[in-house]
Design a protein around this motif. Sequence first.
Motif, PDB file in Angstrom:
ATOM      1  N   ASP A 178      36.519  88.232  20.849  1.00 58.25           N
ATOM      2  CA  ASP A 178      35.357  88.360  21.724  1.00 58.25           C
ATOM      3  C   ASP A 178      34.064  88.383  20.922  1.00 58.25           C
ATOM      4  N   LEU A 179      34.062  89.010  19.741  1.00 61.45           N
ATOM      5  CA  LEU A 179      32.848  89.076  18.927  1.00 61.45           C
ATOM      6  C   LEU A 179      32.460  87.685  18.423  1.00 61.45           C
ATOM      7  N   ILE A 180      33.429  86.936  17.909  1.00 60.19           N
ATOM      8  CA  ILE A 180      33.132  85.590  17.415  1.00 60.19           C
ATOM      9  C   ILE A 180      32.656  84.698  18.553  1.00 60.19           C
TER      10      ILE A 180
ATOM     11  N   SER B 270      27.193  78.317  32.950  1.00 59.87           N
ATOM     12  CA  SER B 270      26.899  77.066  32.257  1.00 59.87           C
ATOM     13  C   SER B 270      28.210  76.436  31.804  1.00 59.87           C
ATOM     14  N   MET B 271      28.354  75.145  32.053  1.00 62.18           N
ATOM     15  CA  MET B 271      29.588  74.463  31.685  1.00 62.18           C
ATOM     16  C   MET B 271      29.784  74.454  30.169  1.00 62.18           C
ATOM     17  N   SER B 272      28.742  74.081  29.445  1.00 64.06           N
ATOM     18  CA  SER B 272      28.877  73.966  27.986  1.00 64.06           C
ATOM     19  C   SER B 272      29.131  75.319  27.342  1.00 64.06           C
ATOM     20  N   ARG B 273      28.365  76.340  27.723  1.00 65.12           N
ATOM     21  CA  ARG B 273      28.553  77.668  27.117  1.00 65.12           C
ATOM     22  C   ARG B 273      29.893  78.277  27.508  1.00 65.12           C
ATOM     23  N   SER B 274      30.328  78.055  28.749  1.00 69.86           N
ATOM     24  CA  SER B 274      31.623  78.594  29.170  1.00 69.86           C
ATOM     25  C   SER B 274      32.769  77.959  28.393  1.00 69.86           C
ATOM     26  N   LEU B 275      32.666  76.666  28.149  1.00 67.43           N
ATOM     27  CA  LEU B 275      33.705  76.002  27.351  1.00 67.43           C
ATOM     28  C   LEU B 275      33.721  76.536  25.922  1.00 67.43           C
ATOM     29  N   ILE B 276      32.536  76.801  25.359  1.00 68.70           N
ATOM     30  CA  ILE B 276      32.475  77.371  24.006  1.00 68.70           C
ATOM     31  C   ILE B 276      33.073  78.778  24.001  1.00 68.70           C
TER      32      ILE B 276
ATOM     33  N   GLY C  66      37.975  81.513  21.609  1.00 63.07           N
ATOM     34  CA  GLY C  66      38.891  82.641  21.650  1.00 63.07           C
ATOM     35  C   GLY C  66      38.457  83.807  22.490  1.00 63.07           C
ATOM     36  N   GLY C  67      37.422  83.656  23.282  1.00 58.81           N
ATOM     37  CA  GLY C  67      36.973  84.752  24.132  1.00 58.81           C
ATOM     38  C   GLY C  67      38.040  85.177  25.118  1.00 58.81           C
ATOM     39  N   LYS C  68      38.228  86.497  25.247  1.00 58.18           N
ATOM     40  CA  LYS C  68      39.271  87.031  26.124  1.00 58.18           C
ATOM     41  C   LYS C  68      38.711  87.714  27.362  1.00 58.18           C
ATOM     42  N   THR C  69      37.559  88.372  27.226  1.00 64.32           N
ATOM     43  CA  THR C  69      36.976  89.128  28.328  1.00 64.32           C
ATOM     44  C   THR C  69      35.458  88.930  28.325  1.00 64.32           C
ATOM     45  N   GLN C  70      34.797  89.620  29.235  1.00 64.30           N
ATOM     46  CA  GLN C  70      33.340  89.562  29.290  1.00 64.30           C
ATOM     47  C   GLN C  70      32.677  90.380  28.188  1.00 64.30           C
ATOM     48  N   MET C  71      33.464  90.966  27.289  1.00 64.07           N
ATOM     49  CA  MET C  71      32.877  91.556  26.077  1.00 64.07           C
ATOM     50  C   MET C  71      32.153  90.484  25.260  1.00 64.07           C
ATOM     51  N   ALA C  72      32.644  89.247  25.358  1.00 61.09           N
ATOM     52  CA  ALA C  72      31.955  88.145  24.693  1.00 61.09           C
ATOM     53  C   ALA C  72      30.577  87.938  25.305  1.00 61.09           C
TER      54      ALA C  72
ATOM     55  N   LEU D 273      37.497  73.688  12.440  1.00 62.67           N
ATOM     56  CA  LEU D 273      36.485  74.721  12.306  1.00 62.67           C
ATOM     57  C   LEU D 273      36.857  75.933  13.150  1.00 62.67           C
ATOM     58  N   PRO D 274      36.652  77.152  12.628  1.00 65.22           N
ATOM     59  CA  PRO D 274      36.941  78.337  13.446  1.00 65.22           C
ATOM     60  C   PRO D 274      35.986  78.469  14.617  1.00 65.22           C
TER      61      PRO D 274
END
Length: 790
Positions: free
Chosen positions: A79-81, A370-376, A381-387, A260-261
């Motif tokens: 979530d942090l990354i 946003s489509m682009s930001r949501s895909l990123i 590796g985002g798991k929750t809204q902590m991201a 790339l990570p």
Amino acid sequence: MGMGRKARGYRVERDVLDEQRLEELAQRMDYSDTHPSLTKQLKESFRCTVPRLKRSVVGCLPVLYWLPRYSIWDYGMPDLISGISVGIMHLPQGMAYALLASLPPVFGLYTSLYPALVYFFFGTSRHISIGTFAVLSIMVGSVTERLAPDRNFLVMLNGTNLTEVVLGLVKFGFVGTYLSEPLVRAYTTAAAAHAVVAVIAQLFGLSTTRFSGPLSLVYTLVEVCSKLPQTHLPTLAVSGVSMVFLIAAKEINSAISARLPVPIPVELITIVAATVISSYTHLNGNYTISVVGEIPSGLAAPRLPDASLFKEVMGDAFALAIVGYAISISLGKTFALKHGYKVDSNQELVALGLSNAVGGFFQCYAVCSSMSRSLIQESTGGKTQMAGMASAVIVLVTVLKLGPLFQELPKAVLAAIVFVNLKGMFKQYYDIITLWRSSKVDLVVWLVTWVSTLLFNLDMGLGASITFAVLTVIFRTQLPKYSVLGHVPGTELYLDMETHREVREVPGITIFHSSATVYFANADLYLEALKGKSGLDISKMIIYKRRQEAKQRRRDKRAERRARREAKRQKHALRAAEQKTGVFSVEEAAGQWKEPGGGDGDREESLGDDQRGWCGRENGTVFVMPTTPRTPDDQCSWEYLKGSKDPDCATLGAVSELQDGDTTTLGSSSEDTLSRELDKVSLGSLGKWTWDIHSIILDLSTANFIDTVAIKTMRNIFHDFGEIDVTVYMAGCQMSVVEQLELGGFFSESITKGRLFATVHDAVLHCLGHQGTSMPSYEYSLEMQCSTKL
């Protein structure tokens, strides 16, 4: 079917089931048992228990469900990354999309901060990124130019963000079902065209008027083209270099993204480099290139909405709410399906509304995912809204400390970022080819949405698109495919005879099928299609029958008048015959003749005293005259005439024509001959039409409801076809349809539940059994049980 798949068979042996027997067998519950009363429903809705209270609180605050279960070791680092990556994208997109909304870039940073914090508590999707979006920015820009052209936008912003909250609280989330994927994709594609036209002036360094309303896109494009000779070349050079760098970097990023990570923050690198170059080369002072300008540091104090603007922005706010919700819920459901969790449609509407409402106090404009930001966020590796919380922290630090550093950023760079980011929406034009191959109706919806959005602007275009999409559904139910079903040999299945070669028609039975439910919009069309498929023009046949019945009545009246005249002539003939042969009452004379113990000689003696000079008598039913002398064995022939108690009014009754020589013996029954009434006219006996259909089965398996108009149509079908001796049955009715038929008063003494059958096969077996025939030889003999082998 796969080549190695083994065929399986089954055998079902049961009685033929009509609706009445099925209800008895299945023990159908009463309507009151399945539909609680309004009082009981209200009582249940106000009932409060601890589990129900817990569900309600967790439903309103989904964060209480997943946050206690949050695992820092499993979810913390991903979530942090993901949050840092999305936060870096928020900075350039927030400032760039603010230009589309005709607002200062700092408002885009505010919009990327506050709504994301609110959605953290109330949202149900774990992967979407809330913030600025190009489509909504364009829509907000049209409102801004209309209501606040003199930069008095601070007052206007606060009045547009409460609509979604109200819609969510009244469970308006179902409206998302009317926004089909072709409609949403066409709408966003047309919105991308609006965005391109909006930023094209920034790319060429032109100053244009911002139009609103229908054809605003055309007016803007015409003005831009007319001012192209005034292009500011330094601004165009900055735009071109920025676009080339962005396109090349994004292609390289896509090529090596698997190794790339995290993705390379191309937009952030672009604005940082452009800001540094602009600061050292003094692009604004030396080349008059427009830059962002002052960006205040710190957070602005909250302000109350201006209630006087609510009426003016209500329509725009509704359009913003619907479009933003449609985009967010479509993205949210996509990610939820992929990762195995559920998104609550109504709660998403409430979450978006609260995000906009709270953000409205802090100079934020309308947001969605946003489509682009949501895909990123999902791909990193985002798991929750902590991201989302981590990305908001990145934006917060930028607003508090780093904002003034971007004052020298050229606006042309932000316009280039918007233009390049719209590339994904431009790829949606390939939908035209895909839909042409798969669904012409969806293609028409796509094209109408695209054209209407381009010409009528975003708000009116959305309304026209939804209206047209709903009309296509209505037209498809109003004009369904009607077909006649035939039997698949060796099975209990019935398929369309026009599309299957091996199906066989059941002799004497027409099985009529509609691909849609029957309701007021297609009830008349259903009846016309039934006439056409059955080959029986029931209207003309009944009209012809009515005319023949009227002609028959006229002939009978004429015959009755002739009979009266004939009766008068017969009366005089009877009086004359009394002097010669005598006329007597059958009952009295027969009683005397059949008196026990009397011999022939006694009868002749008695008759000699009383009847040799027979005087005329009348019988209320029949006058009888002997036509031949009585033989020694008491056999005699008699001629009869129907009469009345009043000999002067003697008539032949219902006999249409009295033919000479109509005779009978005394022992025969004259009731059928003398008392004939006008029988019901049969079309078959009239000789105008001939047909071999004795039964029609209406397959209603596709109907999920039936209204009062359709019930009346069905009742007329049963009655009209019954007029020509064709029995109508129904098959495959769902329970809800049966209940509506009951409530609509469809059933009566003539139309009982015995005319409804569980399946088409049950109805076919019943029809054949009723006619005393059997299934064709290619299948099996009819028994009063349904026996199927596969």
